[in-house]
Design a protein around this motif. Sequence first.
Motif, PDB file in Angstrom:
ATOM      1  N   LEU A 141      28.850  11.041  -2.652  1.00 33.71           N
ATOM      2  CA  LEU A 141      27.649  10.871  -3.459  1.00 33.71           C
ATOM      3  C   LEU A 141      26.677   9.932  -2.750  1.00 33.71           C
ATOM      4  CD1 LEU A 141      26.791  11.767  -6.433  1.00 33.71           C
ATOM      5  CD2 LEU A 141      27.359   9.414  -7.083  1.00 33.71           C
ATOM      6  N   PHE A 142      25.406  10.279  -2.817  1.00 27.23           N
ATOM      7  CA  PHE A 142      24.340   9.432  -2.287  1.00 27.23           C
ATOM      8  C   PHE A 142      23.540   8.924  -3.479  1.00 27.23           C
ATOM      9  CE2 PHE A 142      20.106   9.476   0.276  1.00 27.23           C
ATOM     10  CZ  PHE A 142      20.186   8.113   0.480  1.00 27.23           C
ATOM     11  N   ALA A 143      23.450   7.608  -3.637  1.00 30.13           N
ATOM     12  CA  ALA A 143      22.728   7.000  -4.749  1.00 30.13           C
ATOM     13  C   ALA A 143      21.506   6.257  -4.229  1.00 30.13           C
ATOM     14  CB  ALA A 143      23.630   6.044  -5.521  1.00 30.13           C
ATOM     15  N   ILE A 144      20.336   6.684  -4.685  1.00 29.09           N
ATOM     16  CA  ILE A 144      19.078   6.007  -4.369  1.00 29.09           C
ATOM     17  C   ILE A 144      18.632   5.269  -5.624  1.00 29.09           C
ATOM     18  CG2 ILE A 144      16.638   6.306  -3.794  1.00 29.09           C
ATOM     19  CD1 ILE A 144      17.389   8.810  -2.228  1.00 29.09           C
ATOM     20  N   VAL A 145      18.413   3.971  -5.491  1.00 23.17           N
ATOM     21  CA  VAL A 145      17.940   3.148  -6.618  1.00 23.17           C
ATOM     22  C   VAL A 145      16.589   2.563  -6.215  1.00 23.17           C
ATOM     23  CG1 VAL A 145      18.464   1.236  -8.169  1.00 23.17           C
ATOM     24  CG2 VAL A 145      20.343   2.528  -7.111  1.00 23.17           C
ATOM     25  N   GLU A 146      15.591   2.785  -7.033  1.00 20.05           N
ATOM     26  CA  GLU A 146      14.267   2.240  -6.753  1.00 20.05           C
ATOM     27  C   GLU A 146      13.725   1.546  -7.995  1.00 20.05           C
ATOM     28  OE1 GLU A 146      12.243   2.182  -4.015  1.00 20.05           O
ATOM     29  OE2 GLU A 146      13.719   3.112  -2.697  1.00 20.05           O
ATOM     30  N   MET A 147      12.993   0.474  -7.780  1.00 17.59           N
ATOM     31  CA  MET A 147      12.355  -0.243  -8.877  1.00 17.59           C
ATOM     32  C   MET A 147      10.907   0.205  -8.986  1.00 17.59           C
ATOM     33  SD  MET A 147      12.002  -4.355  -9.395  1.00 17.59           S
ATOM     34  CE  MET A 147      13.664  -4.712  -9.909  1.00 17.59           C
ATOM     35  N   ALA A 148      10.394   0.245 -10.217  1.00 14.95           N
ATOM     36  CA  ALA A 148       9.010   0.654 -10.459  1.00 14.95           C
ATOM     37  C   ALA A 148       8.078  -0.492 -10.073  1.00 14.95           C
ATOM     38  CB  ALA A 148       8.820   1.039 -11.919  1.00 14.95           C
ATOM     39  N   GLY A 149       7.808  -0.629  -8.784  1.00 11.58           N
ATOM     40  CA  GLY A 149       6.967  -1.724  -8.325  1.00 11.58           C
ATOM     41  C   GLY A 149       7.653  -3.056  -8.523  1.00 11.58           C
ATOM     42  N   LEU A 150       6.853  -4.089  -8.570  1.00 10.35           N
ATOM     43  CA  LEU A 150       7.381  -5.434  -8.764  1.00 10.35           C
ATOM     44  C   LEU A 150       7.530  -5.734 -10.248  1.00 10.35           C
ATOM     45  CD1 LEU A 150       5.063  -6.951  -6.108  1.00 10.35           C
ATOM     46  CD2 LEU A 150       7.553  -7.012  -5.978  1.00 10.35           C
ATOM     47  N   PRO A 151       8.473  -6.568 -10.620  1.00 12.76           N
ATOM     48  CA  PRO A 151       8.613  -6.912 -12.034  1.00 12.76           C
ATOM     49  C   PRO A 151       7.387  -7.665 -12.553  1.00 12.76           C
ATOM     50  CG  PRO A 151      10.529  -7.626 -10.774  1.00 12.76           C
ATOM     51  CD  PRO A 151       9.477  -7.247  -9.790  1.00 12.76           C
ATOM     52  N   ARG A 152       7.180  -7.600 -13.845  1.00 14.43           N
ATOM     53  CA  ARG A 152       6.196  -8.440 -14.540  1.00 14.43           C
ATOM     54  C   ARG A 152       6.964  -9.590 -15.174  1.00 14.43           C
ATOM     55  NH1 ARG A 152       1.224  -5.504 -14.985  1.00 14.43           N
ATOM     56  NH2 ARG A 152       1.477  -3.730 -13.569  1.00 14.43           N
ATOM     57  N   PHE A 153       6.331 -10.750 -15.184  1.00 14.94           N
ATOM     58  CA  PHE A 153       6.994 -11.945 -15.699  1.00 14.94           C
ATOM     59  C   PHE A 153       6.226 -12.625 -16.836  1.00 14.94           C
ATOM     60  CE2 PHE A 153       8.214 -11.564 -11.210  1.00 14.94           C
ATOM     61  CZ  PHE A 153       9.594 -11.551 -11.319  1.00 14.94           C
ATOM     62  N   LEU A 154       4.897 -12.512 -16.815  1.00 11.04           N
ATOM     63  CA  LEU A 154       4.059 -13.264 -17.740  1.00 11.04           C
ATOM     64  C   LEU A 154       3.674 -12.438 -18.962  1.00 11.04           C
ATOM     65  CD1 LEU A 154       1.593 -14.769 -15.117  1.00 11.04           C
ATOM     66  CD2 LEU A 154       3.240 -16.093 -16.452  1.00 11.04           C
TER      67      LEU A 154
ATOM     68  N   VAL B  38      -3.173  -8.884 -10.295  1.00 11.06           N
ATOM     69  CA  VAL B  38      -2.381  -9.139  -9.080  1.00 11.06           C
ATOM     70  C   VAL B  38      -1.622  -7.869  -8.672  1.00 11.06           C
ATOM     71  CG1 VAL B  38      -0.409 -10.405  -8.155  1.00 11.06           C
ATOM     72  CG2 VAL B  38      -2.157 -11.624  -9.460  1.00 11.06           C
ATOM     73  N   HIS B  39      -1.023  -7.199  -9.654  1.00  9.45           N
ATOM     74  CA  HIS B  39      -0.278  -5.981  -9.349  1.00  9.45           C
ATOM     75  C   HIS B  39      -1.185  -4.872  -8.840  1.00  9.45           C
ATOM     76  CE1 HIS B  39       3.974  -6.540 -10.757  1.00  9.45           C
ATOM     77  NE2 HIS B  39       3.416  -7.676 -11.121  1.00  9.45           N
ATOM     78  N   ALA B  40      -2.349  -4.741  -9.428  1.00 13.21           N
ATOM     79  CA  ALA B  40      -3.286  -3.714  -8.966  1.00 13.21           C
ATOM     80  C   ALA B  40      -3.701  -3.965  -7.521  1.00 13.21           C
ATOM     81  CB  ALA B  40      -4.514  -3.679  -9.880  1.00 13.21           C
ATOM     82  N   ALA B  41      -3.960  -5.229  -7.186  1.00 15.83           N
ATOM     83  CA  ALA B  41      -4.323  -5.571  -5.813  1.00 15.83           C
ATOM     84  C   ALA B  41      -3.163  -5.305  -4.858  1.00 15.83           C
ATOM     85  CB  ALA B  41      -4.748  -7.042  -5.736  1.00 15.83           C
ATOM     86  N   THR B  42      -1.944  -5.627  -5.302  1.00 13.10           N
ATOM     87  CA  THR B  42      -0.767  -5.404  -4.472  1.00 13.10           C
ATOM     88  C   THR B  42      -0.534  -3.915  -4.259  1.00 13.10           C
ATOM     89  OG1 THR B  42       0.226  -7.430  -5.336  1.00 13.10           O
ATOM     90  CG2 THR B  42       1.695  -5.899  -4.242  1.00 13.10           C
ATOM     91  N   ASP B  43      -0.735  -3.120  -5.312  1.00 16.26           N
ATOM     92  CA  ASP B  43      -0.568  -1.665  -5.185  1.00 16.26           C
ATOM     93  C   ASP B  43      -1.539  -1.103  -4.155  1.00 16.26           C
ATOM     94  OD1 ASP B  43       1.413  -1.702  -7.077  1.00 16.26           O
ATOM     95  OD2 ASP B  43       0.134  -0.995  -8.723  1.00 16.26           O
ATOM     96  N   ARG B  44      -2.781  -1.573  -4.196  1.00 16.16           N
ATOM     97  CA  ARG B  44      -3.756  -1.086  -3.211  1.00 16.16           C
ATOM     98  C   ARG B  44      -3.366  -1.513  -1.800  1.00 16.16           C
ATOM     99  NH1 ARG B  44      -7.220  -2.475  -7.567  1.00 16.16           N
ATOM    100  NH2 ARG B  44      -7.652  -4.548  -6.701  1.00 16.16           N
ATOM    101  N   PHE B  45      -2.870  -2.729  -1.675  1.00 11.48           N
ATOM    102  CA  PHE B  45      -2.457  -3.253  -0.372  1.00 11.48           C
ATOM    103  C   PHE B  45      -1.352  -2.390   0.234  1.00 11.48           C
ATOM    104  CE2 PHE B  45       0.313  -6.023   2.186  1.00 11.48           C
ATOM    105  CZ  PHE B  45      -0.596  -6.620   3.056  1.00 11.48           C
ATOM    106  N   HIS B  46      -0.432  -1.930  -0.621  1.00 11.41           N
ATOM    107  CA  HIS B  46       0.726  -1.192  -0.118  1.00 11.41           C
ATOM    108  C   HIS B  46       0.534   0.319  -0.074  1.00 11.41           C
ATOM    109  CE1 HIS B  46       3.298  -4.605   0.367  1.00 11.41           C
ATOM    110  NE2 HIS B  46       3.110  -4.994  -0.871  1.00 11.41           N
ATOM    111  N   ALA B  47      -0.584   0.812  -0.594  1.00 16.45           N
ATOM    112  CA  ALA B  47      -0.764   2.263  -0.722  1.00 16.45           C
ATOM    113  C   ALA B  47      -0.625   2.972   0.624  1.00 16.45           C
ATOM    114  CB  ALA B  47      -2.120   2.562  -1.352  1.00 16.45           C
ATOM    115  N   GLN B  48      -1.195   2.401   1.668  1.00 19.57           N
ATOM    116  CA  GLN B  48      -1.094   3.029   2.990  1.00 19.57           C
ATOM    117  C   GLN B  48       0.124   2.539   3.760  1.00 19.57           C
ATOM    118  OE1 GLN B  48      -5.091   2.095   4.539  1.00 19.57           O
ATOM    119  NE2 GLN B  48      -5.508   4.299   4.482  1.00 19.57           N
TER     120      GLN B  48
ATOM    121  N   ALA C 107       0.189 -13.127  -0.554  1.00 17.27           N
ATOM    122  CA  ALA C 107      -0.503 -12.726   0.675  1.00 17.27           C
ATOM    123  C   ALA C 107      -1.171 -11.368   0.541  1.00 17.27           C
ATOM    124  CB  ALA C 107       0.488 -12.700   1.835  1.00 17.27           C
ATOM    125  N   ALA C 108      -0.664 -10.534  -0.365  1.00 16.91           N
ATOM    126  CA  ALA C 108      -1.227  -9.195  -0.542  1.00 16.91           C
ATOM    127  C   ALA C 108      -2.358  -9.181  -1.560  1.00 16.91           C
ATOM    128  CB  ALA C 108      -0.128  -8.229  -0.980  1.00 16.91           C
TER     129      ALA C 108
END
Length: 289
Positions: free
Chosen positions: A155-168, A183-193, A244-245
């Motif tokens: 069996l091959f198990a792939i586990v992925e998290m839906a982006g970074l957790p929210r805390f506040l 912050v998350h929106a900016a990070t998503d744009r940073f990582h899109a490419q 940084a992102a």
Amino acid sequence: MTQTHAAHEGHHEHGHHQQCGADSGQAEILDLDAEVLAEHIAAIIKWLPLKSDPRQIVDLASGTGAGTFALLGRFPEAHVLAVDASPGHLQRLREKACARGVDEHVRTVLADLDDATWPDLGTPDLVWASGSMHHMADPDHTLRTVRDLLAPNGLFAIVEMAGLPRFLPENAPADRPGLEDRVHAATDRFHAQRLPHRGADWGPMLNTAGFAVAGELTVAIDIDGSHNAAIGRYALGALQRIRAAATELATEDLTALDRLLDTSSPHSILRRDDLAVRTEHTVWAARRN
């Protein structure tokens, strides 16, 4: 290439080509990630549609061992091969294995999984890839390579998290409500490419690579942090890593974020009693066609 869930993105980046100087800070957030999410990872492992207990397990991009030790907790007779590109993470993993008395069940392999050829990883019954597949430069190559090394009924198990957790809470901080969303929106744009497979549906790619998906699971996570100091440290580490992102944020948002990250400030995130960990995991479990 390193592992695990949360903090992958902004520092960690969890990048695969991690330099040794960043190992210790990244290792700390990986350890906190493992501590805070331990029950959820155990539940995912329990869910896996295995036909029998695995004896040979490969933990791809193992980081400091969150998956390795959770898997051994469920399958204590198994032997785990922990593969990572960071010597520091693997050293930390070996030290943990000794401290837990399971060092005879753990072997580490230093390897960059973006390389065209991988070292011999045996014929595992279970391959575990948590928070790592979206970092692969050529995930199709990774999937095909895993298919070729997997045991026939493995069996091959792939586990992925839906982006970074929210805390506040949404209304926090008081002077800049909704800061975390921005912050998350900016990070998503940073990582899109940089990370085009972040948030991908791995089911179709598994099928294309010669797998049949045996199960898919999505687990919502909402952990109250009011009585858990580890969650404050986890939030601090994760937000430090994505700082940084977030350079395109408005000046007022950056100021508010830096105030949260200033551990000497009365506004430090470590002083809040309203934190939580909110995210979700998605798991794909697949067998060779």
